[in-house]
Design an enzyme around this catalytic site. Structure first.
Site, mmCIF file in Angstrom:
data_model
loop_
_atom_site.group_PDB
_atom_site.id
_atom_site.type_symbol
_atom_site.label_atom_id
_atom_site.label_comp_id
_atom_site.label_asym_id
_atom_site.label_seq_id
_atom_site.Cartn_x
_atom_site.Cartn_y
_atom_site.Cartn_z
ATOM 1 N N GLU A 72 0.828 -1.206 0.000
ATOM 2 C CA GLU A 72 0.000 0.000 0.000
ATOM 3 C C GLU A 72 0.863 1.257 0.000
ATOM 4 O O GLU A 72 0.561 2.230 -0.712
ATOM 5 C CB GLU A 72 -0.934 0.006 1.217
ATOM 6 C CG GLU A 72 -1.935 -1.137 1.244
ATOM 7 C CD GLU A 72 -1.421 -2.379 1.950
ATOM 8 O OE1 GLU A 72 -2.236 -3.244 2.300
ATOM 9 O OE2 GLU A 72 -0.180 -2.480 2.159
ATOM 10 N N ALA A 187 18.222 -42.574 -8.212
ATOM 11 C CA ALA A 187 19.624 -42.828 -8.555
ATOM 12 C C ALA A 187 19.820 -44.321 -8.784
ATOM 13 O O ALA A 187 19.008 -45.144 -8.345
ATOM 14 C CB ALA A 187 20.550 -42.343 -7.441
ATOM 15 N N LEU A 229 23.222 -25.435 -3.005
ATOM 16 C CA LEU A 229 21.904 -25.022 -2.526
ATOM 17 C C LEU A 229 21.648 -23.532 -2.760
ATOM 18 O O LEU A 229 20.946 -22.885 -1.979
ATOM 19 C CB LEU A 229 21.715 -25.354 -1.043
ATOM 20 C CG LEU A 229 21.792 -26.832 -0.650
ATOM 21 C CD1 LEU A 229 21.498 -26.994 0.836
ATOM 22 C CD2 LEU A 229 20.854 -27.681 -1.476
ATOM 23 N N ARG A 232 20.798 -20.261 -9.075
ATOM 24 C CA ARG A 232 21.639 -19.983 -10.235
ATOM 25 C C ARG A 232 20.826 -20.280 -11.498
ATOM 26 O O ARG A 232 19.824 -20.984 -11.453
ATOM 27 C CB ARG A 232 22.899 -20.874 -10.238
ATOM 28 C CG ARG A 232 23.678 -20.865 -8.937
ATOM 29 C CD ARG A 232 24.894 -21.779 -8.961
ATOM 30 N NE ARG A 232 24.586 -23.163 -9.275
ATOM 31 C CZ ARG A 232 24.090 -24.043 -8.396
ATOM 32 N NH1 ARG A 232 23.819 -23.671 -7.161
ATOM 33 N NH2 ARG A 232 23.857 -25.289 -8.760
#
Length: 403
Positions: A72, A187, A229, A232
């Protein structure tokens, strides 16, 4: 036109307002603006505001980096900069304009609107934060300003779900991010996982990171993959820009019960890292603090002696330096499973690569074996889309056993 009924328990009354097509269009614009503050406004809510006078928009604003100025205030500043009169204007805000409270860092938005002599304020939501909790709307009403609440409330509540959970339940909103093959494998048995998903999906993950307060992983994943972490390689926006500007980096959280983290790991570089631990190794903790890392000792479960994940999340929601609204977890099957079993996960974002890795490959969740199908963790799919060649599925976690 539509009729929206909203109830505010502290007032003990039901307020009903009739909203026009113009009202809907203006609130939709406020919601769009609010997205620009997602992540950067934390721990404040990311709010959008539109000011309309004589049938045209004269001011737009959203909560800025660090939570100030509020939406605001930013919209009113735009009006002033352009020489626009706000007398008799209508203000559309995605959340109740604030009132003065103990933690206020500037003038209250409700007071600014009163001083601007606006005639009407339309809020999507009542703000449950204890320092506001209806006082902003009361302030406006007492000044003779027409206040209407509830326009597009469901969309605003979804947009602000992390903030609302923190201030009402004192817990952060927790998102698990997983990347897996179509048969649910993350994996190969030997640990090889680069890459199950494609470049577009990985860039999309960085975009998700840019919108949360913190990114968490476990020590097992950190030792195996040495992740940064950080945010990018953000994807370009829908206007054809090559890359979006990185406004801020989320806090990096490492869950490391025994302080097994090694010097030189990427998660320790550059500060902005918190380690949650159950270790009482004060020498190692002091060495990490000297590197610029925040080390926090977390309570353990009385029976198993493991980190109390529910207690840890409550600590993060009340973190003195900056409370955390939204945490995204990127980790392995063991911690994924533990978080689900602890009932602290709100949603899961699955990136499913178009491949099959087979039965010996590693799974997504390491959990106790179920003996009854009714004990399964129920999910509600809220979104599914293709990201490059990969399927992204978002699902809410029900966090209760089925009957």
């Amino acid at each position: 036109m539509s009729v929206v009924t909203s109830f505010r328990a502290t007032e003990g009354l039901i307020a009903t307002a009739v909203f026009s097509a113009t009202d809907h269009a203006m609130m939709a614009e406020a919601l769009r603006l609010a997205e620009r503050g997602r992540g950067i406004a934390s721990p404040n809510p990311h709010v959008g505001c539109v000011i309309v006078n004589a049938g045209r928009i004269i001011g737009r604003g959203f909560t800025q980096a660090g939570g100030r100025p509020h939406a605001e205030a930013a919209a009113l500043a735009m009006c002033a900069m352009n020489g626009e009169s706000t007398i008799g204007a209508t203000v559309y805000s995605t959340l109740e304009p604030c009132s003065l409270h103990a933690n206020s860092r500037g003038p209250a938005c409700s007071d600014l609107l009163i001083n601007a002599k606006v005639a009407r304020v339309v809020s999507a939501l009542h703000d449950p934060f204890h320092g506001v909790d209806g006082a902003g709307h009361d302030n406006l009403r007492e000044a003779g300003i027409q206040v209407e609440i509830g326009l597009m409330a469901a969309l605003a509540a979804d947009q602000l779900k992390a903030f609302l959970k923190r201030v009402t339940q004192h817990k952060p909103w927790v998102t698990l991010k997983v990347a897996a093959s179509m048969d649910g494998k993350t994996a190969l048995a030997n640990g090889e996982s680069k890459w199950i998903t494609g470049d577009d999906a990985r860039r999309d993950v960085h975009l998700l990171r840019s919108k949360v307060c913190a990114v968490m992983t476990g020590i097992g994943t950190a030792l195996a993959d040495d992740p940064e972490l950080t945010v990018r390689n953000l994807p370009g926006d829908n206007r054809g820009n090559d890359a979006l500007k990185i406004e801020r980096q989320p806090l990096r959280i490492l869950l490391d019960s025994r302080l097994d983290v090694r010097d030189g790991m990427k998660v320790l570089e550059g500060g902005n890292t918190m380690i949650m631990t159950a270790s009482d190794n004060k020498v190692r903790a002091a060495a990490l603090v000297a590197m610029g890392v925040e080390v926090v000792c977390v309570p353990t479960e009385p029976v198993k002696g493991k980190v109390d994940l529910a207690a840890m999340m409550k600590m993060l929601a009340k973190r003195p330096a900056r409370a955390l609204n939204h945490i995204m977890v990127e980790t392995g099957a063991k911690l994924n499973g533990s978080l689900l079993e602890a009932g602290v996960v709100d949603e899961i974002i699955f990136y499913m690569g178009p491949s099959i890795l087979g039965g010996s490959a590693r799974g997504i969740f390491a959990m106790q074996e179920l003996e009854r199908l009714r004990d399964k963790i129920a999910l509600t799919i809220t979104d599914q889309r293709m990201v490059g060649g990969d399927l992204r599925i978002t699902a809410l976690v029900q966090n209760k056993q089925l009957l």
